[in-house]
Design an enzyme around this catalytic site. Structure first.
Site, PDB file in Angstrom:
ATOM      1  N   GLY A 225     -38.002 -37.975  76.750  1.00 12.33           N
ATOM      2  CA  GLY A 225     -37.349 -39.014  77.179  1.00 12.33           C
ATOM      3  C   GLY A 225     -36.198 -39.416  77.052  1.00 12.33           C
ATOM      4  O   GLY A 225     -37.324 -41.095  76.790  1.00 12.33           O
ATOM      5  N   ASP A 273     -36.590 -29.887  72.061  1.00 15.46           N
ATOM      6  CA  ASP A 273     -37.348 -29.555  73.476  1.00 15.46           C
ATOM      7  C   ASP A 273     -38.432 -30.472  73.716  1.00 15.46           C
ATOM      8  O   ASP A 273     -39.874 -29.191  72.696  1.00 15.46           O
ATOM      9  CB  ASP A 273     -37.358 -28.006  73.852  1.00 15.46           C
ATOM     10  CG  ASP A 273     -37.821 -27.808  75.151  1.00 15.46           C
ATOM     11  OD1 ASP A 273     -38.430 -28.283  75.885  1.00 15.46           O
ATOM     12  OD2 ASP A 273     -37.392 -26.297  75.688  1.00 15.46           O
ATOM     13  N   HIS A 299     -41.212 -33.637  83.248  1.00 17.08           N
ATOM     14  CA  HIS A 299     -41.430 -33.818  84.178  1.00 17.08           C
ATOM     15  C   HIS A 299     -41.877 -31.941  84.747  1.00 17.08           C
ATOM     16  O   HIS A 299     -42.219 -32.075  86.189  1.00 17.08           O
ATOM     17  CB  HIS A 299     -40.989 -34.160  85.242  1.00 17.08           C
ATOM     18  CG  HIS A 299     -40.804 -35.820  84.892  1.00 17.08           C
ATOM     19  ND1 HIS A 299     -41.910 -36.700  84.190  1.00 17.08           N
ATOM     20  CD2 HIS A 299     -39.856 -36.576  84.916  1.00 17.08           C
ATOM     21  CE1 HIS A 299     -41.672 -37.748  84.008  1.00 17.08           C
ATOM     22  NE2 HIS A 299     -40.180 -37.725  83.533  1.00 17.08           N
TER      23      HIS A 299
END
Length: 414
Positions: A225, A273, A299
């Site tokens: 992230g 991903d 998340h």
């Protein structure tokens, strides 16, 4: 909270992974800085690394590092300094500009700078990246112009004195950036714009406690992230924070969106991903093993579990796997469970599974073939805070309770 996979709000599908992360230097990983980090504990090998890389390229690495470590100065205007690296009979020079925004550099114009700071390359690199216990006196030489060399100037002597003061503040900022000193992670979080402190979360106090033993080590950190959503030059606040916090660390960020604009001398980025186990395994093989993995991605509970399964084998013994934002284990939109108990398929369910695996030698009846999982055999400690969990990697080899202790169970007859 950072999106790295298809989310509940209709995020796009995963982009294909690139051949290599993109960073401040061309090529896979960190080709310029990595050999210097590996050699920093030994002066002989560090000198060899400088010679192999070339002093001019080393100077580029150093000024990029100083830009990361140099704090903005509380003065009006900009101060210009010449920065010189020497090695044997060679030298490489850059013009540094220091102002309220920090430090920038360029190749030209250093000859006219009123102040020159000269460092032996090996000595400076040893101080920047070497063992944290190394506190030797630097062989720095600072040469300043005389007062009359700065004039004449509008405002007369007062203007000259102010310029000297501005130069003094700038010199101190550069000298401080050349030295290793403690920094507060909460302060870094707010400075770089991360939400890990005094924003959405209050994580940095826990990170400081668990990361203290890694502080001056040449760690590899992977954060899932990067942030900034679809903008290629947005996000990266936490990556910059980790780059500054770990002075000899390499930081890799993974995001579903390409982030070529997120740069740093010890930062690289990869595209993919986090729900793709094959991609994560390949990432771990190419750029691991990692000392620290931080999941601050989508998340989505399924992603959290898939990422842990794929990446935990690529964490070094003694390293840490961190999961942020556990609240989504209770949010249906992220695959969570409504009510006071998180389901087994959630991130909190994963932690419960790890607690059970930590005690696999106490199971009644004993685990059937093929026996305990990889995580059962290698997760040796868990620490859980509000919305944040740390899993320590090791060898879970402690024996269970002796056989003569009655467990209140006996095997059924054959």
């Amino acid at each position: 909270m950072t999106r790295t996979g298809p989310g509940p709000a209709g995020a796009p599908a995963a982009a294909p992974a690139g051949d290599a992360p993109t960073g401040a230097a061309a090529g896979p990983g960190w080709p310029a800085i990595e050999p210097l980090l590996r050699a920093a504990a030994d002066e002989h090998w560090l000198a060899r690394a400088v010679a192999d890389l070339g002093l001019d390229r080393v100077a580029e690495v150093v000024v990029e590092e100083l830009a990361v470590r140099c704090d903005p100065v509380p003065v009006d205007g900009a101060a210009h300094l010449a920065f010189e690296l020497t090695s044997g009979g060679e030298r490489a020079c850059r013009l540094l500009t220091v102002d309220r925004d920090g430090l920038t550099s360029k190749r030209d114009g250093w000859q006219a700078a009123p102040v020159r700071i000269t460092h032996d390359a090996v000595d400076l690199l040893r101080g920047l990246y070497g063992p944290g216990t190394d506190r030797r006196t630097s062989r720095r030489v600072t040469t300043c112009a005389e007062l009359n060399a700065l004039g004449p100037a509008p405002g007369g002597l007062t203007a000259i004195v102010r310029e000297r003061q501005r130069l003094a503040v700038a010199v101190q900022a550069v000298v401080a950036a050349c030295q290793r000193h403690p920094v507060d992670l909460g302060g870094l979080s707010t400075r770089f714009g991360s939400d890990k402190w005094a924003d959405l979360h209050w994580y940095t106090q826990h990170y400081e406690r668990h990361f203290a033993r890694f502080r001056n080590a040449p760690v590899r950190v992977l954060e899932i992230g990067i942030g900034g959503y679809d903008a290629p030059d947005q996000g990266g606040a936490s990556l910059r924070m980790w780059q500054r916090y770990f002075p000899a660390g390499l930081v890799l960020g993974l995001d579903i969106v390409p982030k070529p604009g997120v740069r740093g001398p010890r930062i690289a980025t990869a595209v993919g991903d986090q729900g793709d186990p094959g991609l994560l395994d390949d990432l771990g093989r190419r750029f691991g093993p990692f000392d620290i993995v931080i999941d601050d991605g989508s998340h989505l509970n399924a992603h959290v579990r898939a990422s842990f399964t794929a990446l935990f084998p690529h964490v070094r013994p003694g390293g840490l796997y961190v999961v942020e934002d556990l609240q989504t284990a209770y949010w249906p939109g992220y695959g969570g469970t409504v009510g006071p108990v998180a389901g087994p398929g959630t991130s909190v369910g994963l932690l419960k599974q790890l607690v059970d695996g930590l005690h696999h030698r106490e199971w009644v009846p004993p685990a059937a073939a093929p026996g305990p999982s990889y995580a059962d055999r290698h997760a040796v400690a868990l620490t859980i805070y509000h919305n944040l969990a740390f899993v320590e990697k090791g060898v879970n080899s402690e024996e269970g309770a002796p056989d003569f202790i009655d467990r209140g169970w006996s095997a059924p007859p054959a």
